[in-house]
Design an enzyme around this catalytic site. Structure first.
Site, PDB file in Angstrom:
ATOM      1  N   SER A 181      48.404  59.552  37.039  1.00  0.00           N
ATOM      2  CA  SER A 181      47.908  60.113  35.752  1.00  0.00           C
ATOM      3  C   SER A 181      48.889  59.785  34.644  1.00  0.00           C
ATOM      4  O   SER A 181      49.150  58.727  34.484  1.00  0.00           O
ATOM      5  CB  SER A 181      47.462  61.673  35.756  1.00  0.00           C
ATOM      6  OG  SER A 181      46.958  62.087  34.567  1.00  0.00           O
ATOM      7  N   MET A 301      50.379  65.202  35.715  1.00  0.00           N
ATOM      8  CA  MET A 301      50.199  66.473  35.604  1.00  0.00           C
ATOM      9  C   MET A 301      49.124  67.070  36.154  1.00  0.00           C
ATOM     10  O   MET A 301      48.091  66.282  36.405  1.00  0.00           O
ATOM     11  CB  MET A 301      50.094  67.075  34.005  1.00  0.00           C
ATOM     12  CG  MET A 301      48.954  66.710  33.196  1.00  0.00           C
ATOM     13  SD  MET A 301      49.040  67.304  31.425  1.00  0.00           S
ATOM     14  CE  MET A 301      47.554  66.460  30.776  1.00  0.00           C
TER      15      MET A 301
END
Length: 363
Positions: A181, A301
């Site tokens: 991500s 995250m």
């Protein structure tokens, strides 16, 4: 910086956007704000306000966001930069260039009625600013890296045809599943070009990105990787020695159809992030033995991919979590480690070597 106040510089030429962003960030309660209307004002504010994070609009008068970022990096500014980008192909190209230069993340620029659009992404904006405040910026790619990329491109063009035919005859002896991500594009640019044209396994990547970005990103990776890289838009045969980038805002899964393995883009489930790394790994476990699978969880995250890769490890597959020393945001790999699902914890620059070693063992 948990518990500390965040100094945020908002750079946007729209007075209305600045107004809405002020309301969003003031409501957080622990963010000190400064504002700039263009890149030139941003450079001045960076010297006097000393921000922890800068949200930087791409399109601005006098000095655009990309040019501003280049000067911030050259000046040694320590602030983490989050780009605010339009969801267009041109916006994707600029944003990926900004990530290469050192920006840690990006958020979509609201379109249509600003007051309505900004409300839809207010939570995302706040969470990305908080993640950026704790992020570890990656070094800017230098001359050595560009030469290495050019070398791999020459290798890919000279060997891809013969290697592809040989791999197709050999069949699939393993499959690499990657979840990533925030900070992912730069991290993948460090890992995937290191896989040689002879690498025998397919690689499927779930990179959290909007739809308009993943096609551009796949083409960018194809230009620097020895292996062929393609965006998964629909269904594609799962072939050895190829890299598949899941289409944004959808999920990417591995399926078996007519006794053949395929990789397919499907409607997203109710997960928070897409393409979902958890769903990718779970789908592969349904059609392949765990012993033939490798899960790699990189910077980002949240915890997407950690639960499924822990299950993969417990069933006998290999797993790698990116080390905190190289992760831009140590959320996803940290959760895999916490659950006991990480067989190895490696910095990004050691991941490709480990994948090559495991592929040799399988032979």
């Amino acid at each position: 910086m948990p518990g500390e106040r965040i100094r945020l510089l908002v750079v946007d030429d729209s007075a209305l956007m600045r107004k809405h962003l002020r309301q969003i960030f003031e409501a957080e309660g622990d963010i000190d704000l400064a504002f700039a209307r263009n890149g030139r004002e941003a450079l001045e504010q960076a010297e006097t306000f000393h921000p922890d994070v800068i949200t930087l609009d791409v399109n601005m008068p006098e000095l655009d966001g990309l040019s501003c970022l280049e000067r911030l990096v050259a000046s040694g500014c320590k602030a983490r930069v989050v780009m605010v980008s339009s969801l267009t192909e041109a916006g994707a190209e600029v944003t990926l260039r900004a990530l290469e230069l050192g920006a840690v993340d990006f958020v979509p620029k609201p379109d249509g009625t600003v007051s309505l659009s900004i409300d839809r992404i207010s939570g995302l904006l706040a969470s990305k600013v908080r993640a950026a405040a704790c992020a570890r910026p990656r070094r800017v790619l230098g001359l050595r890296d560009r030469i290495r990329a050019q070398r791999h491109e020459v290798e890919r063009r000279s060997m891809a045809g013969a290697t592809g035919m040989a791999a197709m005859r050999a069949g699939i002896s393993g499959l690499v599943l990657v979840g990533v991500s925030t900070g992912g594009p730069r991290t993948l640019e460090e890992i995937l070009p290191e896989l040689p044209a002879t690498f025998p396994w397919p690689v499927v990547v779930a990179q959290h990105m909007p739809t308009s970005f993943t096609g551009v990103f796949a083409r960018r990776m194809d230009s620097i990787c020895a292996l062929d890289v393609a965006e998964v838009d629909g269904a594609l045969p799962l072939l050895p020695g190829r890299i598949y980038i899941g289409r944004g805002d959808a999920d990417v899964v591995v399926q078996r159809r007519l006794n053949r393995l395929i990789v397919a883009s499907v409607l997203p489930d109710d997960s928070l992030w897409h393409p979902s790394a958890d769903r990718l790994v779970t789908s592969a476990l349904e059609v392949m033995p765990a012993a033939l699978l490798i899960g790699v969880l990189l910077t980002g995250m949240g915890n997407d991919g950690a639960t499924a890769m822990t299950d993969l490890r417990r069933r006998g597959g290999h797993t790698v979590a990116e080390a905190e020393s190289s992760a831009v945001v140590f959320g996803m790999p940290a959760d895999l480690i916490r659950q006991g699902g990480a067989e190895l914890v490696l910095p990004a620059d050691a991941v490709a070597r480990q994948l090559i070693a495991w592929s040799h063992q399988s032979r």
